[in-house]
Design a protein around this motif. Structure first.
Motif, mmCIF file in Angstrom:
data_model
loop_
_atom_site.group_PDB
_atom_site.id
_atom_site.type_symbol
_atom_site.label_atom_id
_atom_site.label_comp_id
_atom_site.label_asym_id
_atom_site.label_seq_id
_atom_site.Cartn_x
_atom_site.Cartn_y
_atom_site.Cartn_z
ATOM 1 N N GLY A 33 -41.964 23.030 35.760
ATOM 2 C CA GLY A 33 -42.234 24.460 35.688
ATOM 3 C C GLY A 33 -41.374 25.255 34.732
ATOM 4 N N GLN A 34 -40.551 24.575 33.944
ATOM 5 C CA GLN A 34 -39.689 25.266 32.985
ATOM 6 C C GLN A 34 -40.315 25.147 31.601
ATOM 7 N N GLY A 35 -41.208 26.062 31.272
ATOM 8 C CA GLY A 35 -41.942 25.975 30.015
ATOM 9 C C GLY A 35 -41.240 26.631 28.847
ATOM 10 N N GLY A 36 -41.856 26.505 27.686
ATOM 11 C CA GLY A 36 -41.367 27.174 26.479
ATOM 12 C C GLY A 36 -39.966 26.757 26.077
ATOM 13 N N TRP A 37 -39.178 27.733 25.655
ATOM 14 C CA TRP A 37 -37.823 27.455 25.171
ATOM 15 C C TRP A 37 -36.940 26.867 26.260
ATOM 16 N N LYS A 38 -37.235 27.205 27.524
ATOM 17 C CA LYS A 38 -36.404 26.684 28.613
ATOM 18 C C LYS A 38 -36.507 25.164 28.712
ATOM 19 N N ALA A 39 -37.704 24.626 28.517
ATOM 20 C CA ALA A 39 -37.866 23.172 28.581
ATOM 21 C C ALA A 39 -37.057 22.480 27.487
ATOM 22 N N TRP A 40 -36.884 23.141 26.344
ATOM 23 C CA TRP A 40 -36.082 22.566 25.265
ATOM 24 C C TRP A 40 -34.591 22.744 25.522
ATOM 25 N N ALA A 41 -34.213 23.772 26.261
ATOM 26 C CA ALA A 41 -32.796 24.012 26.538
ATOM 27 C C ALA A 41 -32.216 22.998 27.518
ATOM 28 N N TYR A 42 -33.039 22.475 28.416
ATOM 29 C CA TYR A 42 -32.536 21.513 29.402
ATOM 30 C C TYR A 42 -31.895 20.285 28.757
ATOM 31 N N PRO A 43 -32.582 19.593 27.862
ATOM 32 C CA PRO A 43 -31.935 18.411 27.282
ATOM 33 C C PRO A 43 -30.676 18.752 26.502
ATOM 34 N N ILE A 44 -30.658 19.917 25.873
ATOM 35 C CA ILE A 44 -29.455 20.320 25.148
ATOM 36 C C ILE A 44 -28.300 20.490 26.122
ATOM 37 N N SER A 45 -28.554 21.144 27.267
ATOM 38 C CA SER A 45 -27.468 21.374 28.225
ATOM 39 C C SER A 45 -26.981 20.069 28.841
ATOM 40 N N VAL A 46 -27.879 19.140 29.105
ATOM 41 C CA VAL A 46 -27.467 17.845 29.667
ATOM 42 C C VAL A 46 -26.648 17.073 28.632
ATOM 43 N N ASP A 47 -27.159 16.981 27.418
ATOM 44 C CA ASP A 47 -26.475 16.203 26.390
ATOM 45 C C ASP A 47 -25.137 16.815 25.994
ATOM 46 N N LEU A 48 -25.067 18.140 25.912
ATOM 47 C CA LEU A 48 -23.789 18.776 25.572
ATOM 48 C C LEU A 48 -22.754 18.586 26.673
ATOM 49 N N LEU A 49 -23.189 18.644 27.933
ATOM 50 C CA LEU A 49 -22.250 18.398 29.033
ATOM 51 C C LEU A 49 -21.762 16.957 28.973
ATOM 52 N N LEU A 50 -22.640 16.044 28.667
ATOM 53 C CA LEU A 50 -22.271 14.631 28.545
ATOM 54 C C LEU A 50 -21.229 14.441 27.444
ATOM 55 N N VAL A 51 -21.470 15.029 26.287
ATOM 56 C CA VAL A 51 -20.544 14.902 25.160
ATOM 57 C C VAL A 51 -19.217 15.596 25.451
ATOM 58 N N ALA A 52 -19.266 16.799 26.017
ATOM 59 C CA ALA A 52 -18.033 17.527 26.326
ATOM 60 C C ALA A 52 -17.190 16.762 27.344
#
Length: 123
Positions: A33-52
């Motif tokens: 249910g997280q459409g549009g830009w939000k659906a793209w933000a999820y992988p960024i937030s997961v991957d950035l947390l992983l890298v940080a």
């Protein structure tokens, strides 16, 4: 003198794996249910947390300090990434995402913000 570009197979493999994981996270967020830009933000937030978390973990280890906090956040992000990869492998009907998974996806931004803040502000 001309330097030749050498392709590192490990980097190529990491880019491919990262792209696939990114896509799986996006697909799961969109199905939840997280459409549009939000659906793209999820992988960024997961991957950035992983890298940080990985960077903080390595910094602590190099300094001879315990890395329990960064290790915890690394495992949280890795679980989110691996969970999305497995869920989108045909084990989950993306047209009928269960409510509990929708709740997890909707709650992820708060978890990622909290973890990222702790990582950024812990000496």
């Amino acid at each position: 003198m001309v330097k030749r570009l050498r392709v590192d197979a490990v980097i190529v493999q990491a880019v491919i794996a990262g792209a696939l994981s990114f896509s799986h996270l996006h697909d799961l967020a969109e199905a939840a249910g997280q459409g549009g830009w939000k659906a793209w933000a999820y992988p960024i937030s997961v991957d950035l947390l992983l890298v940080a978390a990985w960077r903080r973990m390595r910094q602590a280890q190099r300094a001879g300090l315990r890395a329990g906090g960064p290790r915890l956040w690394f495992l949280v992000a890795l679980t989110a990434s691996l969970g999305a990869n497995v869920a989108t492998a045909g084990l989950l009907d993306l047209d009928h995402v269960p409510a509990w998974l929708r709740v997890l996806v909707a709650g992820w931004p708060a978890v990622a913000f909290f973890g990222g803040t702790l990582l950024a502000h812990t000496p």
